[in-house]
Design a protein around this motif. Structure first.
Motif, mmCIF file in Angstrom:
data_model
loop_
_atom_site.group_PDB
_atom_site.id
_atom_site.type_symbol
_atom_site.label_atom_id
_atom_site.label_comp_id
_atom_site.label_asym_id
_atom_site.label_seq_id
_atom_site.Cartn_x
_atom_site.Cartn_y
_atom_site.Cartn_z
ATOM 1 N N GLY A 102 0.806 -1.251 0.066
ATOM 2 C CA GLY A 102 0.026 -0.144 -0.121
ATOM 3 C C GLY A 102 0.718 1.385 -0.045
ATOM 4 N N VAL A 103 2.047 1.108 -0.317
ATOM 5 C CA VAL A 103 3.022 2.321 -0.658
ATOM 6 C C VAL A 103 2.583 2.758 -1.879
ATOM 7 N N LYS A 104 1.975 3.899 -1.992
ATOM 8 C CA LYS A 104 1.427 4.611 -3.327
ATOM 9 C C LYS A 104 2.540 5.497 -4.081
ATOM 10 N N VAL A 105 3.099 6.053 -3.292
ATOM 11 C CA VAL A 105 4.010 6.982 -3.909
ATOM 12 C C VAL A 105 5.610 6.702 -3.720
ATOM 13 N N LEU A 106 6.432 6.658 -4.890
ATOM 14 C CA LEU A 106 8.047 6.252 -4.924
ATOM 15 C C LEU A 106 8.733 7.513 -5.357
ATOM 16 N N THR A 107 9.735 8.092 -4.491
ATOM 17 C CA THR A 107 10.265 9.245 -4.843
ATOM 18 C C THR A 107 11.667 8.727 -5.311
ATOM 19 N N MET A 108 12.242 9.597 -6.095
ATOM 20 C CA MET A 108 13.537 9.387 -6.455
ATOM 21 C C MET A 108 14.179 10.834 -7.219
ATOM 22 N N GLY A 109 15.237 10.868 -7.191
ATOM 23 C CA GLY A 109 16.172 12.189 -7.608
ATOM 24 C C GLY A 109 16.064 12.105 -9.384
ATOM 25 N N LYS A 110 16.096 13.268 -9.773
ATOM 26 C CA LYS A 110 15.992 13.650 -11.188
ATOM 27 C C LYS A 110 17.075 12.484 -12.101
ATOM 28 N N LYS A 111 18.133 12.256 -11.480
ATOM 29 C CA LYS A 111 19.195 11.499 -12.390
ATOM 30 C C LYS A 111 18.686 9.895 -12.219
ATOM 31 N N ARG A 112 17.839 9.430 -11.277
ATOM 32 C CA ARG A 112 17.213 8.116 -11.370
ATOM 33 C C ARG A 112 16.010 7.860 -12.315
ATOM 34 N N ALA A 113 15.146 9.030 -12.404
ATOM 35 C CA ALA A 113 14.137 8.917 -13.156
ATOM 36 C C ALA A 113 14.184 8.691 -14.518
ATOM 37 N N ASN A 114 13.514 7.738 -15.068
ATOM 38 C CA ASN A 114 13.460 7.801 -16.448
ATOM 39 C C ASN A 114 11.813 7.044 -16.966
ATOM 40 N N ARG A 115 11.917 6.979 -18.144
ATOM 41 C CA ARG A 115 10.515 6.243 -18.684
ATOM 42 C C ARG A 115 10.341 4.878 -18.281
ATOM 43 N N GLN A 116 11.373 4.253 -18.296
ATOM 44 C CA GLN A 116 11.347 2.703 -18.067
ATOM 45 C C GLN A 116 11.008 2.521 -16.651
ATOM 46 N N ARG A 117 11.763 3.253 -15.852
ATOM 47 C CA ARG A 117 11.479 3.277 -14.269
ATOM 48 C C ARG A 117 9.954 3.461 -13.953
ATOM 49 N N SER A 118 9.430 4.620 -14.492
ATOM 50 C CA SER A 118 8.212 5.196 -14.399
ATOM 51 C C SER A 118 7.307 4.432 -14.987
ATOM 52 N N TYR A 119 7.362 3.696 -15.886
ATOM 53 C CA TYR A 119 6.435 2.613 -16.636
ATOM 54 C C TYR A 119 6.331 1.486 -15.751
ATOM 55 N N ILE A 120 7.370 0.985 -15.102
ATOM 56 C CA ILE A 120 7.397 -0.264 -14.043
ATOM 57 C C ILE A 120 6.714 0.237 -12.960
ATOM 58 N N ALA A 121 6.779 1.102 -12.364
ATOM 59 C CA ALA A 121 6.151 1.700 -10.926
ATOM 60 C C ALA A 121 4.633 2.026 -11.472
ATOM 61 N N ASN A 122 4.245 2.937 -12.793
ATOM 62 C CA ASN A 122 2.826 3.195 -12.790
ATOM 63 C C ASN A 122 2.056 1.865 -13.221
ATOM 64 N N LYS A 123 2.792 0.838 -13.749
ATOM 65 C CA LYS A 123 2.077 -0.255 -14.083
ATOM 66 C C LYS A 123 1.446 -1.067 -12.546
ATOM 67 N N LYS A 124 2.255 -0.790 -11.561
ATOM 68 C CA LYS A 124 2.007 -1.161 -10.335
ATOM 69 C C LYS A 124 1.059 -0.532 -9.574
ATOM 70 N N GLY A 125 0.653 0.575 -10.046
ATOM 71 C CA GLY A 125 -0.098 1.416 -9.448
ATOM 72 C C GLY A 125 0.477 2.451 -8.635
ATOM 73 N N LEU A 126 1.586 2.543 -8.808
ATOM 74 C CA LEU A 126 2.605 3.521 -7.997
ATOM 75 C C LEU A 126 2.477 4.952 -8.583
ATOM 76 N N THR A 127 2.789 6.256 -7.877
ATOM 77 C CA THR A 127 2.965 7.429 -8.556
ATOM 78 C C THR A 127 4.241 7.592 -8.145
ATOM 79 N N VAL A 128 4.902 8.240 -9.403
ATOM 80 C CA VAL A 128 6.342 8.462 -9.344
ATOM 81 C C VAL A 128 6.751 9.895 -8.826
#
Length: 161
Positions: A102-128
């Motif tokens: 039930g952890v809905k938000v995953l935070t990361m620094g700008k350098k770690r953020a990319n389309r693939q990571r966002s896709y993986i998290a979003n697909k599981k219902g998480l907000t990046v």
């Protein structure tokens, strides 16, 4: 004493805005102790109902159970800030943990953020959520890569959401 003043001040904000939340980002090693104190302050104030608007920020999966044992939070945020090494397997495991707890938000620094990571998290219902974003151009790039929230140093940032 400082924590009590902060909670009292935020409580006033909560009374005037039902969309306000308080993210607790504590650098204390014993997060359960911090959240036990927060709960006790809310109980003393007669405002235990505000517990639903407090969002604990955790850094590692092991912190979840310790904090959950002392306060029944509804909202959670896991930050990758303290993860030194973060290959894609570790990232996928963290996303799975968040989704199953039930952890809905995953935070990361700008350098770690990319389309693939966002896709993986979003697909599981998480907000990046990404930190720290202080320009409209930076936000647009991160939003295009799948981020949905930004932490900023600006009180009134001028980016379109």
């Amino acid at each position: 004493r400082v924590l009590r003043v902060i909670i009292a001040t935020v409580s006033e904000l909560f009374c005037g805005n039902d969309r306000a939340y308080l993210i607790i980002d504590s650098q204390e090693k014993d997060l359960a102790r911090v959240h036990t104190r927060i709960r006790a302050i809310l109980e003393d104030m007669g405002r235990l109902d505000f517990i639903d608007r407090i969002v604990p920020e955790i850094y590692f999966e092991r912190e979840y159970e310790a904090v959950k044992a002392v306060s029944p939070y509804q909202h959670w945020l896991l930050s990758l800030y303290k993860h030194k090494e973060l290959d894609e397997t570790v990232y996928a495991d963290i996303v799975d943990f968040c989704a199953s707890h039930g952890v809905k938000v995953l935070t990361m620094g700008k350098k770690r953020a990319n389309r693939q990571r966002s896709y993986i998290a979003n697909k599981k219902g998480l907000t990046v959520a990404v930190h720290t974003v202080n320009t409209k151009k930076g936000w647009q790039q991160l939003r295009d890569a799948g981020a949905r929230l930004a932490f900023t140093d600006k009180l009134y940032p001028k980016f379109d959401a």
